[in-house]
Design a protein around this motif. Structure first.
Motif, PDB file in Angstrom:
ATOM      1  N   MET A  58       0.731  -1.104  -0.091  1.00 27.34           N
ATOM      2  CA  MET A  58       0.108   0.045   0.065  1.00 27.34           C
ATOM      3  C   MET A  58       0.811   1.320   0.037  1.00 27.34           C
ATOM      4  O   MET A  58       0.160   2.450  -0.219  1.00 27.34           O
ATOM      5  CB  MET A  58      -1.014  -0.071   1.278  1.00 27.34           C
ATOM      6  N   HIS A  59       2.060   1.154  -0.009  1.00 30.49           N
ATOM      7  CA  HIS A  59       3.193   2.276  -0.088  1.00 30.49           C
ATOM      8  C   HIS A  59       2.567   3.314   1.067  1.00 30.49           C
ATOM      9  O   HIS A  59       2.489   4.480   0.840  1.00 30.49           O
ATOM     10  CB  HIS A  59       3.120   2.940  -1.351  1.00 30.49           C
ATOM     11  N   CYS A  60       2.655   2.784   2.089  1.00 29.87           N
ATOM     12  CA  CYS A  60       2.386   3.407   3.406  1.00 29.87           C
ATOM     13  C   CYS A  60       3.125   4.953   3.534  1.00 29.87           C
ATOM     14  O   CYS A  60       4.221   4.719   3.239  1.00 29.87           O
ATOM     15  CB  CYS A  60       2.515   2.726   4.577  1.00 29.87           C
ATOM     16  N   SER A  61       2.422   5.673   4.184  1.00 28.37           N
ATOM     17  CA  SER A  61       3.037   7.082   4.438  1.00 28.37           C
ATOM     18  C   SER A  61       4.050   7.041   5.565  1.00 28.37           C
ATOM     19  O   SER A  61       5.086   7.566   5.731  1.00 28.37           O
ATOM     20  CB  SER A  61       2.114   8.223   4.872  1.00 28.37           C
ATOM     21  N   ASP A  62       3.852   5.788   6.490  1.00 28.41           N
ATOM     22  CA  ASP A  62       4.553   5.736   7.886  1.00 28.41           C
ATOM     23  C   ASP A  62       4.859   4.169   7.485  1.00 28.41           C
ATOM     24  O   ASP A  62       4.260   3.346   8.497  1.00 28.41           O
ATOM     25  CB  ASP A  62       3.989   6.144   8.973  1.00 28.41           C
ATOM     26  N   ALA A  63       5.686   3.867   6.823  1.00 31.35           N
ATOM     27  CA  ALA A  63       5.807   2.283   6.341  1.00 31.35           C
ATOM     28  C   ALA A  63       6.512   1.591   7.363  1.00 31.35           C
ATOM     29  O   ALA A  63       7.614   1.664   7.742  1.00 31.35           O
ATOM     30  CB  ALA A  63       6.617   2.024   4.900  1.00 31.35           C
ATOM     31  N   PRO A  64       5.904   0.413   7.906  1.00 31.42           N
ATOM     32  CA  PRO A  64       6.628  -0.185   9.117  1.00 31.42           C
ATOM     33  C   PRO A  64       7.803  -1.138   8.703  1.00 31.42           C
ATOM     34  O   PRO A  64       8.595  -1.290   9.154  1.00 31.42           O
ATOM     35  CB  PRO A  64       5.401  -1.242   9.627  1.00 31.42           C
ATOM     36  N   CYS A  65       7.640  -1.434   7.475  1.00 28.73           N
ATOM     37  CA  CYS A  65       8.789  -2.295   6.767  1.00 28.73           C
ATOM     38  C   CYS A  65       9.970  -1.507   6.540  1.00 28.73           C
ATOM     39  O   CYS A  65      11.291  -1.978   7.159  1.00 28.73           O
ATOM     40  CB  CYS A  65       8.562  -2.644   5.167  1.00 28.73           C
ATOM     41  N   MET A  66       9.871  -0.232   6.269  1.00 28.87           N
ATOM     42  CA  MET A  66      11.102   0.626   6.695  1.00 28.87           C
ATOM     43  C   MET A  66      11.624   0.738   8.125  1.00 28.87           C
ATOM     44  O   MET A  66      12.639   0.933   8.080  1.00 28.87           O
ATOM     45  CB  MET A  66      10.947   2.260   5.922  1.00 28.87           C
ATOM     46  N   ALA A  67      10.869   0.904   8.878  1.00 30.57           N
ATOM     47  CA  ALA A  67      11.180   1.001  10.194  1.00 30.57           C
ATOM     48  C   ALA A  67      12.086  -0.066  10.729  1.00 30.57           C
ATOM     49  O   ALA A  67      12.765   0.093  11.616  1.00 30.57           O
ATOM     50  CB  ALA A  67       9.884   1.577  11.055  1.00 30.57           C
ATOM     51  N   VAL A  68      11.738  -1.397  10.420  1.00 26.53           N
ATOM     52  CA  VAL A  68      12.125  -2.380  10.777  1.00 26.53           C
ATOM     53  C   VAL A  68      13.294  -3.106  10.301  1.00 26.53           C
ATOM     54  O   VAL A  68      14.217  -4.011  10.778  1.00 26.53           O
ATOM     55  CB  VAL A  68      11.078  -3.596  11.242  1.00 26.53           C
ATOM     56  N   CYS A  69      13.535  -2.455   9.131  1.00 26.62           N
ATOM     57  CA  CYS A  69      14.790  -3.156   8.227  1.00 26.62           C
ATOM     58  C   CYS A  69      16.101  -2.804   8.649  1.00 26.62           C
ATOM     59  O   CYS A  69      16.629  -1.639   8.827  1.00 26.62           O
ATOM     60  CB  CYS A  69      14.542  -2.649   6.843  1.00 26.62           C
ATOM     61  N   PRO A  70      16.857  -3.877   9.274  1.00 24.84           N
ATOM     62  CA  PRO A  70      18.184  -3.354   9.791  1.00 24.84           C
ATOM     63  C   PRO A  70      19.466  -3.374   8.739  1.00 24.84           C
ATOM     64  O   PRO A  70      20.224  -2.438   8.711  1.00 24.84           O
ATOM     65  CB  PRO A  70      18.676  -4.815  10.535  1.00 24.84           C
ATOM     66  N   ALA A  71      18.840  -3.555   7.471  1.00 26.18           N
ATOM     67  CA  ALA A  71      19.768  -3.407   6.278  1.00 26.18           C
ATOM     68  C   ALA A  71      19.474  -2.069   5.807  1.00 26.18           C
ATOM     69  O   ALA A  71      20.172  -1.576   4.668  1.00 26.18           O
ATOM     70  CB  ALA A  71      19.917  -4.565   5.343  1.00 26.18           C
ATOM     71  N   ASP A  72      18.448  -1.194   6.143  1.00 23.67           N
ATOM     72  CA  ASP A  72      17.968   0.013   5.453  1.00 23.67           C
ATOM     73  C   ASP A  72      18.027  -0.070   3.881  1.00 23.67           C
ATOM     74  O   ASP A  72      18.492   0.795   3.235  1.00 23.67           O
ATOM     75  CB  ASP A  72      19.348   1.086   5.618  1.00 23.67           C
ATOM     76  N   CYS A  73      17.319  -1.202   3.360  1.00 27.20           N
ATOM     77  CA  CYS A  73      17.071  -1.240   1.825  1.00 27.20           C
ATOM     78  C   CYS A  73      15.947  -0.541   1.413  1.00 27.20           C
ATOM     79  O   CYS A  73      15.832  -0.489   0.193  1.00 27.20           O
ATOM     80  CB  CYS A  73      17.326  -2.797   1.750  1.00 27.20           C
TER      81      CYS A  73
END
Length: 189
Positions: A58-73
């Motif tokens: 859904m290309h979130c405004s506050d994407a949880p996937c971005m917040a938890v990714c340790p590799a910052d991909c």
């Protein structure tokens, strides 16, 4: 700059899976076995109150996937599309567990525990490689956004249940539909 979003109208979705097929056909070389960037979910199947909805990232405004990714991909484009860099991905699966939509996917073949690189919907906007290059097409699929086109899944939706594009335009279309159905107070402002 527009903020790109998806919206699926459950009153129009007929569970034809045309959006799923369109996505697979448009991104065929980038998808490994078992990856399905878009799927149709139906609740109360065959019963009164049945509803279907097409689901992907859904290309979130506050994407949880971005917040938890340790590799910052993960990164957000100027259009608000959440993309990822497969070269940085370590396959930890944190994004899979954080996403409420189940958008991050891992290939289904291979030994137990070996996930490989994560894949997800790109809103048909490619990836970090050069636009329209063979490397971009092979890793991420189509880059229709760079051509001024919408994602193929929404373009080929027969009932126009799946809307994609500028969030303001998409929400305006949906508000009109809700008002037309006779629920003026049900549409958000």
């Amino acid at each position: 700059m527009a903020t790109m979003k998806f919206l699926c109208d459950s009153k129009r979705c007929i569970e034809c899976n045309g959006c799923v097929t369109a996505c697979k056909n448009e991104n065929d070389h980038a998808l490994e076995w078992g990856i399905q960037r878009r799927r149709v979910v139906t609740i109360h199947d065959g019963e009164r109150g049945e509803a279907s909805i097409s689901v992907a990232c859904m290309h979130c405004s506050d994407a949880p996937c971005m917040a938890v990714c340790p590799a910052d991909c993960f990164y957000r484009t100027e259009d608000g599309v959440i993309l990822h860099n497969k070269d940085k991905c370590i396959g930890c699966g944190y994004c899979l567990y954080a996403c409420p939509f189940g958008a991050p996917q891992f290939k289904k073949n291979g030994a137990f525990g070996s996930r490989g690189k994560m894949d997800k919907c790109t809103f048909c906007s490619g990836g970090p490689e050069e636009n329209h290059s063979e490397a971009e097409r092979a890793k991420y699929g189509a880059n229709r956004l760079a051509e001024g086109k919408l994602p193929m899944c929404a373009e080929l939706c027969a009932t126009k249940a799946l809307l994609a594009g500028d969030a303001e335009v998409v929400s305006s279309i949906f508000r009109e539909r809700v008002a037309y159905r006779g629920a003026d107070n049900a549409a958000w402002k």
